[in-house]
Design an enzyme around this catalytic site. Structure first.
Site, PDB file in Angstrom:
ATOM      1  N   ASP A   1       0.840  -1.076  -0.049  1.00 23.70           N
ATOM      2  CA  ASP A   1       0.022  -0.108  -0.074  1.00 23.70           C
ATOM      3  C   ASP A   1       0.824   1.179  -0.011  1.00 23.70           C
ATOM      4  O   ASP A   1       1.768   1.299   0.710  1.00 23.70           O
ATOM      5  CB  ASP A   1      -0.800  -0.080   1.331  1.00 23.70           C
ATOM      6  CG  ASP A   1      -1.737   1.276   1.113  1.00 23.70           C
ATOM      7  OD1 ASP A   1      -2.613   1.507   0.354  1.00 23.70           O
ATOM      8  OD2 ASP A   1      -1.939   1.849   2.299  1.00 23.70           O
TER       9      ASP A   1
ATOM     10  N   GLU B   1       1.471  -0.583  -4.964  1.00 22.44           N
ATOM     11  CA  GLU B   1       0.400   0.522  -5.350  1.00 22.44           C
ATOM     12  C   GLU B   1       1.383   1.706  -5.499  1.00 22.44           C
ATOM     13  O   GLU B   1       1.788   2.475  -4.814  1.00 22.44           O
ATOM     14  CB  GLU B   1      -0.468   0.744  -4.225  1.00 22.44           C
ATOM     15  CG  GLU B   1      -1.485   1.931  -4.630  1.00 22.44           C
ATOM     16  CD  GLU B   1      -2.323   2.472  -3.426  1.00 22.44           C
ATOM     17  OE1 GLU B   1      -3.584   2.743  -3.727  1.00 22.44           O
ATOM     18  OE2 GLU B   1      -1.789   2.259  -2.179  1.00 22.44           O
TER      19      GLU B   1
END
Length: 548
Positions: free
Chosen positions: A207, A261
């Site tokens: 993330d 990401e």
């Protein structure tokens, strides 16, 4: 030599809270996922990516992690997660878990220790506690804003009641940023990697992969910032973090992987994360955000290959995820592009047009070389739910924006599995099976639109022309015909509004985005069509695979 699985994998994203509810409390859980593993195997995907399942106060749907080594009771237990990993492998499915290293929860033991330890303590050095500016430090340390709206700083009150320093949170205040300059932070996350690798996970989705390191001195952004040189993203030390992680990962057998990401403005910045000793792949957000336009899509495909070529990484193709508006709704709009800064959540959309284009987009993504990600419900052609009542919205962006951004809940509505029942079969024991439609029983945590009965798995399994049937056929043919072909394509001139490309000497994909039907070669063997062909021609907003 066998091509590594992750270079061509079809990976299915599971937002646990909304996938399937195994205990009947209206919230998705690991028991629900385990019961649906045969469905995922039959769908034909290669791996599952789980959004955060860790212990969390759920201030941001689990992206505020309180314990990286345990499962939140909302979803189940650590033993259930271990069983799920084992059972997924038995079904031929690999497992990726979300890792959230940029920040943790304000309920994490480290942050609670930092608050209790007081000014100048070693515990506070694991975070960004900084004195404020102005008289009595009453102003934030710099001008950074949170991605969720409002300032990226919150001031604490010390135990004796006096105002204290400010702490950094690039997201919600409940998500304090970790200080990756601190060796204990580095050591902690390497241990977290080993914890899950020892339990058999096949990799991690990272993330905010571009955001861990911060510029020295935490300088102001200023009134006219250079978006390629922001002090809170893509700072050089971040690459040393991933090189150290890669060394950990490479000590394990079985081709374990990292997926990043990475939202960055330039292809040069993006490619650095995919060097051979860092991350294996990253999400292709340029493709996700692209308008339904032939020239624009071809441009993104070409730029994607150009960006990945210098580092030898495989591209990925993504249409939707848990942070964006479902592509069926985007493609039904007049403006079909997507921008995280202005999602246009309430723009009108034609669901019939959007689903037609969504079918064509599915065949396009499945035909392209590289990996593909399928967000749960994409295979059912689910639209964005745009009319959720304000009182039910839970995304922190809704509150922090003062209601101007309705947030991401509309793409997180629980899946419909059956044609009847309070939760359309989402919850085990629902009236769909028990004959009990008692009002409120088994109600899912977010309400499903009435029209979703016709989009349920049960309804679509009975229809050979459904979106679900298209995905199953497409994934099967992809594995049979395309895996093992060179990771490249050759464009064929199909006119200004038609995408035509070949994969090797045996396969061609045609996507017609224009008004005029596209005539197929005489005697062409159609392998799979995303819609009904007319007299050997591909109509508008339709894709087809043909054998050459």
């Amino acid at each position: 030599m066998t091509t590594p699985w992750w270079r061509h994998a079809a990976i299915y994203q599971i937002y646990v809270r909304s996938f399937a509810d195994g205990n009947g409390d209206g919230t998705g859980d690991l028991a629900g996922v385990r019961a649906r593993l045969p469905y995922l195997r039959e769908l034909g995907v290669d791996a599952l990516w789980f959004n955060p399942w860790y212990t969390s106060p759920m201030a941001d749907a689990g992206y505020d992690v309180a314990d990286y080594r345990d499962i939140d009771p909302l979803f189940g237990t650590l033993a259930e997660a271990e069983a799920l990993i084992t059972e997924a492998h038995q079904h031929g499915l690999r497992v990726l878990v979300d890792l959230v290293p940029n920040h943790c929860s304000d309920q994490h033991v480290w942050f609670q220790q930092a608050l209790a330890a007081g000014p100048g303590s070693p515990e506070r050095e694991r975070f960004w506690f900084v004195p404020g500016k102005g008289p009595d430090g009453a102003l934030p340390p710099n001008d950074w804003n949170s991605y969720f709206g409002g300032p990226a700083w919150t001031r604490i009150t010390e135990a004796d009641g006096t105002p204290g320093p400010w702490y950094l949170h690039m997201f919600a205040p409940e998500q304090p940023d970790l200080n990756w300059e601190h060796p204990e932070v580095r050591e902690e996350f390497e241990d977290v990697l080993r914890f899950w690798l020892d339990r058999g996970v096949d990799g991690f989705r990272v993330d905010v992969a571009h955001g861990l390191a911060k510029a020295p001195g935490l300088p102001d952004v200023g009134p006219d910032p250079d978006i390629t040189d922001l002090p809170y993203q893509d700072c050089a030390p971040v690459h040393d973090i991933y090189r150290s992680w890669r060394k950990v990962l490479d000590t394990y057998d079985g081709e374990r992987v990292f997926v990043g990401e990475v939202w960055l403005p330039s292809p040069e910045q993006f490619a650095r994360y995919l060097r051979p000793d860092e991350l294996h792949s990253a999400f292709n957000f340029d493709f996700l955000c692209c308008a339904w336009d032939a020239a624009a899509l071809r441009g993104v495909v070409d730029s994607t290959f150009a960006a990945h070529a210098p580092v030898g990484a495989p591209p990925t193709w993504v249409l939707s995820n848990h942070d964006t508006i479902r592509h069926v709704t985007r493609y039904g709009r007049e403006d079909t592009s997507f921008d995280m800064g202005d999602k246009r959540l309430l723009d009108p959309s034609d669901p019939v047009l959007g689903r037609r284009r969504g079918r064509a987009a599915a065949l396009l993504t499945l035909a392209l070389p590289g990996g593909v990600y399928i967000y749960q419900g994409d295979e059912l052609g689910l639209p964005e739910v745009q009319d959720l009542p304000d009182a039910l919205l839970q995304d922190p962006t809704f509150v922090r924006s003062g209601g101007t951004d309705r947030g991401r809940d509309g793409c997180r509505v629980p899946l419909p599995w059956k044609t009847t029942g309070t939760s359309l079969g989402f919850s085990a024991g629902d009236g769909a099976e028990a004959g009990d439609d008692t009002e409120g029983a088994f109600a899912p945590w977010l309400p499903q639109p009435a029209g979703w009965s016709a989009l349920s798995v049960q309804a679509q399994e009975a229809d050979p022309d459904s979106v679900l049937a298209l995905y199953r056929k497409g994934l099967a043919l992809r594995r049979e015909l395309l895996i093992g072909l060179p990771e490249s394509l050759t464009w064929v001139d199909g006119g200004p509004d038609v995408l035509v490309f070949d994969r090797g000497e045996s396969f061609r994909c045609v996507v017609n985005l224009g008004e005029r039907p596209y005539e197929l070669p005489a005697g062409a063997t159609v392998l799979l069509a995303g819609g009904e062909l007319t007299d050997g021609a591909v109509p508008r907003d339709t894709a087809v695979w043909i054998a050459r």
